[in-house]
Write a protein that holds these residues in place. Structure first.
Motif, PDB file in Angstrom:
ATOM      1  N   GLN A 106     -62.386 -59.960  59.683  1.00  0.00           N
ATOM      2  CA  GLN A 106     -61.479 -60.972  60.211  1.00  0.00           C
ATOM      3  C   GLN A 106     -60.470 -60.394  61.198  1.00  0.00           C
ATOM      4  N   GLU A 107     -59.914 -59.248  60.885  1.00  0.00           N
ATOM      5  CA  GLU A 107     -58.871 -58.670  61.736  1.00  0.00           C
ATOM      6  C   GLU A 107     -59.386 -58.372  63.132  1.00  0.00           C
ATOM      7  N   ASP A 114     -59.736 -53.972  71.016  1.00  0.00           N
ATOM      8  CA  ASP A 114     -60.326 -53.912  72.357  1.00  0.00           C
ATOM      9  C   ASP A 114     -61.657 -54.668  72.329  1.00  0.00           C
ATOM     10  N   GLN A 115     -62.280 -54.812  73.474  1.00  0.00           N
ATOM     11  CA  GLN A 115     -63.536 -55.560  73.551  1.00  0.00           C
ATOM     12  C   GLN A 115     -64.653 -54.927  72.728  1.00  0.00           C
ATOM     13  N   PRO A 116     -64.881 -53.592  72.824  1.00  0.00           N
ATOM     14  CA  PRO A 116     -65.958 -52.994  72.007  1.00  0.00           C
ATOM     15  C   PRO A 116     -65.775 -53.240  70.515  1.00  0.00           C
ATOM     16  N   ALA A 117     -64.514 -53.176  70.048  1.00  0.00           N
ATOM     17  CA  ALA A 117     -64.261 -53.404  68.619  1.00  0.00           C
ATOM     18  C   ALA A 117     -64.598 -54.836  68.238  1.00  0.00           C
TER      19      ALA A 117
END
Length: 505
Positions: A106-107, A114-117
């Motif tokens: 959820q977090e 960032d985008q990759p995460a």
């Protein structure tokens, strides 16, 4: 759901489920509904109670309510149709699993660093959600569950093997199409794709029309489209308005990163055939000679819900009759294989004394566990222009019409006259020696052939009498004792390092 307390509604559904299972048909309905051990996380005594009930039904004995109360703290009540309660239990489990999965990511989904995460969290959630509790599709048994044959008709003969192209591509199973570079593997694979998508015969054999997904690690979409145009011109398929039954994917990472998406696409689009071009590139970052990596990849491919054609290669010094390059487990795990060899008609004369344009290809059915071994197929491939061909002409020819070196590549005696297990034994011995310089051990052969030690010994003695393998002593790594027995192909160098093998004996 580990550590999660059952809600009262869920506990009531479980008790009702347990109370409604009385016959083997009831048990099957519960299993088909998707009830597994995961549904009882946090309350394993209910799962143990269900296993007790299953066991009594299998033995034809009465279910003891007092035993269930005493041993598992379960009080049975009046039960109805087990399917109703099973669906309720599975759905409740799925809801709980979704809660756990979404809480875990959820977090990063709602407030990504960032985008990759963010996209990694999406990928993780998607993969986990695929495994939530659900009914078994089409009543099939889930992996790992034993099948029992306790009811009349449970051992009825299954329907005959279905084929996308009879004798070439079996339905449901994986087929390897392998050979050295330049033998037209990809060209013939694209031709097969167009034939299946358009319902046209492939090499003169009718096809079962269906949708095709071509997954490519080696070329790009323009190159694929170029070959499609050549093939369509060759077989007379009009593609001016497109060909909706063919789909194309260009991938850059290993198969395991995209497997869930591929499975979903196959299910949603009703894909009949998936073409993998090629096996080696689909294992990017993994070792194609290592048994763990290869068996894991074969397991992934088996999850694709369609027939699969896997394009693969052999090494420069490889022997095609041994199967494609890499671990012997690749050959052992497959059920159907075609080996492609080719020679240039311009470099070698045909039996009529003439050089001819293009290449001659020989297709040999080197693995045939599904049906009888198919006869070798000989093809003559030509192009109408060397640099920018519009057509790829494919003509079936007779063995007597091809250059002698191609006609004689596969010996027609010896190996082809042996049984499947015996052939696999020789291939495994040859492969292990080629990769490690060591003799194959009994443990190796038991693991590869999936037979017992007695069968391995029997095959080894037979091949030794035929002069096809050597029996060599492998000393124990530690202490005294009789040496173990190892196996080498006839003519292989006997003076080999047996240190690792000795540990297995």
């Amino acid at each position: 759901m580990a550590g999660r307390e059952l809600t009262k509604a869920m506990e009531q559904a479980i008790i009702s489920l347990l109370s409604s299972v009385h016959t083997s048909e009831d048990a099957k309905r519960v299993q088909d509904a998707g009830v597994t051990e995961a549904c009882f996380a946090g309350a394993m005594h209910y799962w143990e109670a269900l296993q007790y009930i299953y066991g009594r039904i299998r033995k034809g004995k009465q279910i003891s309510k007092s035993y269930l109360k005493r041993q598992h703290d379960v009080t049975l009540i009046a039960g109805d149709d087990p399917r109703l309660y099973a669906r309720e239990v599975v759905f409740g489990t799925a809801l709980a699993q979704v809660d756990d999965i979404t809480a875990d990511v959820q977090e990063e989904l709602l407030d990504p660093s960032d985008q990759p995460a963010f996209y990694e969290a999406v990928r993780k959630a998607r993969n986990l959600l695929r495994d939530i509790a659900c009914a078994t599709p089409n009543g099939q048994q889930v992996g790992g569950r034993s099948v029992t044959y306790t009811t009349p008709g449970s051992l009825v003969m299954p329907p005959p093997q279905k084929w996308l192209v009879k004798g070439f591509i079996p339905d449901k199973w994986a087929t390897f199409l392998y050979g050295r570079g330049g033998v037209a593997k990809s060209g013939l694979a694209v031709m097969l794709a167009v034939c299946v998508a358009a319902g046209e015969p492939f090499l003169g054999v009718p096809t079962a029309k269906g949708k095709v997904l071509y997954i490519d690690w080696e070329a790009d979409e323009e190159a694929f489209r170029t070959v499609i145009n050549r093939v369509a011109n060759t077989i007379g398929v009009d593609i001016s308005q497109g060909l909706s039954s063919i789909r194309y994917r260009r991938l850059y990472g290993p198969l395991n990163e995209y497997l869930d998406d591929i499975i979903e696409e196959c299910e949603d689009e009703g894909i009949s055939l998936v073409i993998i071009d090629s096996f080696g590139f689909s294992m990017s970052g993994q070792d194609t000679t290592a048994q763990p990596d290869v068996t894991a990849q074969m397991t992934r491919l088996a999850k694709i819900p369609a027939a699969t054609l896997i394009i693969d290669h052999i090494g420069k010094q490889g022997r095609g009759e041994d199967g494609p390059f890499g671990s012997v487990y690749k050959h052992a795990a497959s059920r159907w294989m075609w080996w492609l060899q080719a020679v240039s008609g311009e470099d070698e004369k045909c039996p009529d004394g003439e050089n001819k344009p293009g290449i001659f290809v020989r297709m040999a059915n080197t693995k045939h566990n599904i049906a009888a071994k198919q006869k070798d197929i000989f093809l003559h491939l030509t192009w109408d222009d060397i640099f920018a061909p519009d057509k790829m002409h494919v003509k079936q020819v007779k063995r007597e019409e091809v250059p002698e070196s191609l006609a004689g590549i596969i010996k027609e005696t010896g190996e082809v006259e042996l049984s499947g297990n015996t052939n696999d034994f020789i291939r495994a011995v040859r492969s292990i020696y080629g990769q490690t310089g060591k003799a194959a051990t009994k443990d190796d052969m038991v693991a590869i052939l999936k037979v017992n030690v007695k069968t391995v010994t029997s095959i080894a003695q037979k091949l030794n009498k035929l002069g096809m393998i050597q029996l060599v002593d492998i000393p124990h790594g530690e202490g005294p004792g009789r040496p173990g027995q190892g196996y080498l192909e006839a003519g292989a160098i006997v003076d080999i390092d047996t240190t690792d093998a000795a540990r297995k004996v």
